[in-house]
Write a protein that holds these residues in place. Structure first.
Motif, short mmCIF file in Angstrom:
data_model
loop_
_atom_site.label_atom_id
_atom_site.label_comp_id
_atom_site.label_asym_id
_atom_site.label_seq_id
_atom_site.Cartn_x
_atom_site.Cartn_y
_atom_site.Cartn_z
N LYS A 167 0.74 -1.20 0.08
CA LYS A 167 -0.13 -0.04 -0.04
C LYS A 167 0.72 1.23 -0.06
O LYS A 167 0.68 2.25 -0.77
CB LYS A 167 -1.11 -0.10 1.15
CG LYS A 167 -1.77 1.34 1.34
CD LYS A 167 -3.00 1.33 2.18
CE LYS A 167 -3.70 2.41 2.33
NZ LYS A 167 -5.04 2.42 2.44
N LEU A 168 1.85 1.11 0.76
CA LEU A 168 3.04 2.74 0.98
C LEU A 168 3.55 2.74 -0.21
O LEU A 168 4.12 3.80 -0.85
CB LEU A 168 3.80 2.12 2.08
CG LEU A 168 3.39 2.27 3.30
CD1 LEU A 168 4.65 1.84 4.43
CD2 LEU A 168 3.12 4.04 3.69
N ASN A 169 3.63 1.66 -1.18
CA ASN A 169 4.46 1.74 -2.48
C ASN A 169 3.81 1.46 -3.64
O ASN A 169 4.06 1.27 -4.65
CB ASN A 169 5.77 0.51 -2.35
CG ASN A 169 6.59 0.93 -1.52
OD1 ASN A 169 7.54 1.92 -1.66
ND2 ASN A 169 6.76 0.34 -0.30
N LEU A 170 2.37 2.08 -3.45
CA LEU A 170 1.28 1.96 -4.49
C LEU A 170 1.13 3.56 -5.14
O LEU A 170 0.81 4.27 -4.11
CB LEU A 170 0.08 1.42 -4.25
CG LEU A 170 -0.75 0.95 -4.95
CD1 LEU A 170 -0.18 -0.17 -5.81
CD2 LEU A 170 -1.95 0.12 -4.39
N ASN A 171 1.31 3.75 -6.35
CA ASN A 171 0.96 5.09 -6.89
C ASN A 171 -0.35 5.20 -6.81
O ASN A 171 -1.37 4.28 -6.58
CB ASN A 171 1.39 5.10 -8.32
CG ASN A 171 2.91 5.28 -8.42
OD1 ASN A 171 3.75 5.67 -7.58
ND2 ASN A 171 3.41 4.77 -9.42
N GLU A 172 -0.65 6.55 -6.75
CA GLU A 172 -2.29 6.85 -6.76
C GLU A 172 -2.92 6.10 -7.75
O GLU A 172 -2.52 6.07 -8.87
CB GLU A 172 -2.28 8.40 -6.83
CG GLU A 172 -3.59 8.97 -5.96
CD GLU A 172 -3.61 10.59 -6.59
OE1 GLU A 172 -4.75 11.02 -6.81
OE2 GLU A 172 -2.50 11.38 -6.72
N LYS A 173 -4.36 5.69 -7.44
CA LYS A 173 -4.84 5.00 -8.45
C LYS A 173 -4.47 3.53 -8.79
O LYS A 173 -4.83 2.91 -9.74
CB LYS A 173 -5.03 5.86 -9.75
CG LYS A 173 -5.79 7.05 -9.66
CD LYS A 173 -6.27 7.82 -11.06
CE LYS A 173 -7.03 9.15 -10.66
NZ LYS A 173 -7.02 9.98 -11.74
N GLY A 174 -3.32 3.11 -8.27
CA GLY A 174 -2.92 1.56 -8.41
C GLY A 174 -3.54 0.73 -7.93
O GLY A 174 -4.50 1.18 -7.06
N TYR A 175 -3.23 -0.34 -8.15
CA TYR A 175 -4.22 -1.67 -7.81
C TYR A 175 -3.15 -2.54 -7.15
O TYR A 175 -2.31 -2.84 -7.73
CB TYR A 175 -5.08 -2.13 -8.58
CG TYR A 175 -6.16 -1.43 -8.98
CD1 TYR A 175 -7.26 -0.96 -8.28
CD2 TYR A 175 -6.23 -0.87 -10.35
CE1 TYR A 175 -8.32 -0.26 -8.63
CE2 TYR A 175 -7.27 0.23 -10.70
CZ TYR A 175 -8.18 0.48 -9.69
OH TYR A 175 -9.41 1.25 -10.31
#
Ligand SMILES: C[S@@+](CC[C@H](N)C(=O)[O-])C[C@H]1O[C@@H](n2cnc3c(N)ncnc32)[C@H](O)[C@@H]1O
Length: 236
Positions: A167-175
């Motif tokens: 979650k911390l390493n997910l870009n905005e709008k990522g899944y």
């Protein structure tokens, strides 16, 4: 069996998953991971090997995963980066992810599989990480994190920690997409490959503890009826 309890393939009963972890992690957590690692090091680096002898599942699985990515991303090859977790010989990367994402990274703990993936995929993969998910340190941010048929190897605590890192390493709008075998109720511990098949309820509790929102959940269709159900979870 109730919704909390489980058993193993030797007939042992566990009143809840904590009882399983108490019994399995009493010597050390490293032992749990080393047993899983030893299992996979004995399995041939082929499609048949990583799919437990059921290589015919590959086509049906990839077809459904393509539908899922179409629903989420609409068009392939936008400038996006994906991480394939517990990638094995790079099956999902090769058949699916390189067609959808400009940059694909792989994490896999078994060096023999990483080499096989490297032989097959070469520079179509950006980074090859040879590491257990439980000790992986992210070096990039991702638009998609794909976790297929490996979550069952992580302890509950490590899966929650790993998902928090995702979650911390997910870009905005990522899944985060987690595709995994599930039981109908309770859990089942496989003493051969050292994995734990969890129920949908148990996964939802893990996602909650990891602070993730479940955006979509759907069963993989068209798999043989005598196999575990496979669920696809889309998380943010
Ligand atoms: C059933 S195979 C699935 C491979 C791939 N995800 C696929 O769908 O083709 C399970 C893979 O998870 C890897 N694995 C098991 N435990 C792991 C761990 N703790 N960290 C990273 N990879 C792990 C195994 O080495 C193996 O390659």
């Amino acid at each position: 069996m109730n919704s909390e309890s489980g058993n193993d393939d030797k007939g042992n009963f566990f009143k809840n998953i904590q009882a399983l972890w108490d019994s399995q992690l009493k010597d050390s957590k490293e032992k749990w991971y080393s047993l899983g690692d030893q299992y996979w090091k004995k399995i041939e680096p082929t499609l048949k090997g990583v799919l437990g002898g059921l290589d015919f599942l590959n086509k049906i699985d990839i077809e459904e995963s393509n539908k899922l990515l179409t629903m989420l991303y609409k068009t392939p090859l936008q400038d996006l980066r994906v991480l394939d977790c517990g990638a094995g010989i790079g099956r999902v990367s090769k058949e699916l992810l390189i067609n959808w994402f400009k940059k694909v990274d792989i994490i896999e703990q078994n060096p023999i599989y990483v080499e096989k993936a490297r032989e097959e995929l070469g520079n179509k993969i950006n980074e090859y990480y040879c590491s257990g998910l439980q000790s992986f340190e992210f070096q990039h941010k991702y638009d998609c994190i794909w976790i297929q048929w490996v979550a069952s190897h992580l302890t509950d605590d490590d899966l929650i920690q790993f998902l928090k890192q995702c979650k911390l390493n997910l870009n905005e709008k990522g899944y985060i997409i987690l595709k995994e075998n599930i039981t109908k109720q309770g859990f089942s511990y496989d003493t051969e490959d050292h994995s734990v098949i969890r129920s949908d309820l148990m996964f939802k509790s893990i996602f909650y503890k990891a602070g993730l929102d479940l955006k979509f959940s759907g069963l993989q269709p068209n798999f043989p009826k005598d196999l575990y159900l496979v669920n696809q979870y889309v998380l943010q």
